[in-house]
Enzyme design. Sequence first.
Site, PDB file in Angstrom:
ATOM      1  N   GLU A   1     -61.570  62.311 -30.630  1.00  0.00           N
ATOM      2  CA  GLU A   1     -60.167  62.580 -30.971  1.00  0.00           C
ATOM      3  C   GLU A   1     -59.416  61.233 -30.973  1.00  0.00           C
ATOM      4  O   GLU A   1     -59.695  60.384 -31.820  1.00  0.00           O
ATOM      5  CB  GLU A   1     -59.584  63.641 -30.042  1.00  0.00           C
ATOM      6  CG  GLU A   1     -60.284  64.988 -30.311  1.00  0.00           C
ATOM      7  CD  GLU A   1     -59.759  66.172 -29.529  1.00  0.00           C
ATOM      8  OE1 GLU A   1     -58.934  66.008 -28.629  1.00  0.00           O
ATOM      9  OE2 GLU A   1     -60.198  67.296 -29.837  1.00  0.00           O
TER      10      GLU A   1
HETATM   11  C1  HEC Z   1     -58.834  65.236 -33.751  1.00  0.00           C
HETATM   12  C2  HEC Z   1     -58.063  66.436 -33.655  1.00  0.00           C
HETATM   13  C3  HEC Z   1     -57.162  66.630 -32.470  1.00  0.00           C
HETATM   14  C4  HEC Z   1     -56.204  65.776 -31.980  1.00  0.00           C
HETATM   15  C5  HEC Z   1     -55.848  64.395 -32.471  1.00  0.00           C
HETATM   16  C6  HEC Z   1     -55.574  66.481 -30.889  1.00  0.00           C
HETATM   17  N1  HEC Z   1     -56.112  67.725 -30.742  1.00  0.00           N
HETATM   18 FE1  HEC Z   1     -55.462  69.184 -29.528  1.00  0.00          FE
HETATM   19  N2  HEC Z   1     -57.095  70.247 -29.905  1.00  0.00           N
HETATM   20  C7  HEC Z   1     -58.054  69.920 -30.835  1.00  0.00           C
HETATM   21  C8  HEC Z   1     -59.210  70.788 -30.663  1.00  0.00           C
HETATM   22  C9  HEC Z   1     -60.487  70.747 -31.496  1.00  0.00           C
HETATM   23  C10 HEC Z   1     -58.908  71.636 -29.579  1.00  0.00           C
HETATM   24  C11 HEC Z   1     -59.846  72.679 -28.960  1.00  0.00           C
HETATM   25  C12 HEC Z   1     -60.905  71.928 -28.187  1.00  0.00           C
HETATM   26  C13 HEC Z   1     -61.674  72.784 -27.216  1.00  0.00           C
HETATM   27  O1  HEC Z   1     -61.230  73.873 -26.893  1.00  0.00           O
HETATM   28  O2  HEC Z   1     -62.707  72.337 -26.730  1.00  0.00           O
HETATM   29  C14 HEC Z   1     -57.559  71.285 -29.144  1.00  0.00           C
HETATM   30  C15 HEC Z   1     -56.852  71.968 -28.159  1.00  0.00           C
HETATM   31  C16 HEC Z   1     -55.511  71.727 -27.895  1.00  0.00           C
HETATM   32  C17 HEC Z   1     -54.645  72.590 -27.123  1.00  0.00           C
HETATM   33  C18 HEC Z   1     -55.036  73.905 -26.481  1.00  0.00           C
HETATM   34  C19 HEC Z   1     -54.464  75.087 -27.204  1.00  0.00           C
HETATM   35  C20 HEC Z   1     -55.067  76.387 -26.754  1.00  0.00           C
HETATM   36  O3  HEC Z   1     -54.650  77.425 -27.271  1.00  0.00           O
HETATM   37  O4  HEC Z   1     -55.979  76.395 -25.909  1.00  0.00           O
HETATM   38  C21 HEC Z   1     -53.413  71.983 -27.075  1.00  0.00           C
HETATM   39  C22 HEC Z   1     -52.166  72.488 -26.379  1.00  0.00           C
HETATM   40  C23 HEC Z   1     -53.531  70.725 -27.792  1.00  0.00           C
HETATM   41  N3  HEC Z   1     -54.798  70.624 -28.297  1.00  0.00           N
HETATM   42  C24 HEC Z   1     -52.551  69.757 -27.881  1.00  0.00           C
HETATM   43  C25 HEC Z   1     -52.814  68.466 -28.305  1.00  0.00           C
HETATM   44  C26 HEC Z   1     -51.977  67.310 -28.022  1.00  0.00           C
HETATM   45  C27 HEC Z   1     -50.702  67.325 -27.227  1.00  0.00           C
HETATM   46  C28 HEC Z   1     -52.555  66.229 -28.627  1.00  0.00           C
HETATM   47  C29 HEC Z   1     -52.133  64.779 -28.597  1.00  0.00           C
HETATM   48  C30 HEC Z   1     -52.097  64.165 -27.289  1.00  0.00           C
HETATM   49  C31 HEC Z   1     -53.753  66.723 -29.299  1.00  0.00           C
HETATM   50  N4  HEC Z   1     -53.887  68.060 -29.043  1.00  0.00           N
HETATM   51  C32 HEC Z   1     -54.552  65.958 -30.116  1.00  0.00           C
HETATM   52  C33 HEC Z   1     -57.943  68.936 -31.784  1.00  0.00           C
HETATM   53  C34 HEC Z   1     -57.107  67.844 -31.665  1.00  0.00           C
END
Ligand code: HEC
Length: 343
Positions: free
Chosen positions: A142
Amino acid sequence: MKKILLFSLLTLSISCKKNRDTSFESQTVLPKSELLEKATTYFKSINSKEYEEINPNEALLGKMLYFDKRLSKKENISCNSCHDLNTFGVDNLATSPGDNGTLGARNSPTVFHASLHQMQFWDGRAKDVEEQAGGPILNPVEHNIPSEEYLVNKLKQIDFYQKWFSKVYPDSTDPITYNNITKAIGAFERKLNPQSRFDEFLDGDETVFNDQEKRGLSTFIDTGCITCHNGIAIGGQIMQKFGVYSDYWSLTQCDKIDNGLFDLTQKEADKYIFKVPGLRNVAKTAPYLHDGSIESLEKVIQIMAKAQTNIDLSAAQISDIAAFLKTLTADISDEDKKSPHEI
Ligand code: HEC
Ligand code: HEC
């Protein structure tokens, strides 16, 4: 003269009577339909909760961090790349490319309403949005930031952040910390709770639903979807096995088997356990499931009914449930969508 007095007394009494009638009417609450009665035992309107007070400057700082690509190693991505606020908090890809282009292993869920969940991530490994925010920044596929100190030092070089962190955390002599970075992002995310037509329905206005949407809600309840997808986020409260009645991969036809919670705990009982996702905005967050393997909302409804309740839904029932799920699409304000450069 007498006549006039009599006339005005008469109109006065009529208007008083009228007033009494109206006040009587406004006190008579229309009887809730059986469906609304049932629905309010399983679901809660977004307006039913007392939200904690959020410092607007802390949320604004969080929004700036959320959109800032400098929070990634090569400065290619920000939180908003995968959780685009203009497209209901997702990128509509099965899995998302990170800072160096490598695809992650799971589908990006939406950030809208995520703060209402009991746990974060598909395997529930973070307890809240603040703890969650710390994960992607250091995740190699990420943001790929090498360490907490690396990011803290980087942000300390930026005058703008020096100023803003001091303003938001005035009691601290050294306000740019990893903890405050995730706290500010969390404060911003806690404001992403726009309401949908379903909330108006739950709040008592049954006219906002057409017959098909009502049938869909009813089928959603009667099929047993509500044993897992309930509460204020229509899910997001518990972890459950995906594939209660049959292996999920035989239904989704996906070629890679994800063990879910088992990968964290190595406990046999945790195999294929995933967080029950919240279903708010689900009509807009395709593709579906932890691996983004299913494109169509109708298909995922059919799979869920089979895998989780052992029921074969008819095409009409599926389309009714889809119509109901579309009422969960939030009315997102331009304010929420705007990037901070436009603020
Ligand atoms: C490259 C893509 C990517 C980036 C950049 C990213 N995310 Fe995510 N995010 C994901 C993925 C894929 C998941 C699920 C991963 C897992 O469950 O293992 C996730 C899960 C989440 C969740 C959980 C939601 C739930 O319903 O469980 C939140 C809140 C979230 N991200 C916020 C953020 C925030 C704030 C940032 C920046 C600091 C961020 N993400 C950066 C891909 C990304
Ligand atoms: C026993 C618990 C359980 C029941 C009952 C259940 N679900 Fe689910 N649902 C889950 C879990 C767990 C997932 C996540 C599966 C995954 O991707 O690993 C899920 C995922 C979904 C998704 C995909 C959401 C997304 O963002 O990808 C939809 C849509 C859905 N369920 C609708 C339904 C419907 C409609 C019913 C009733 C026919 C239903 N569910 C019954 C547990 C359940």
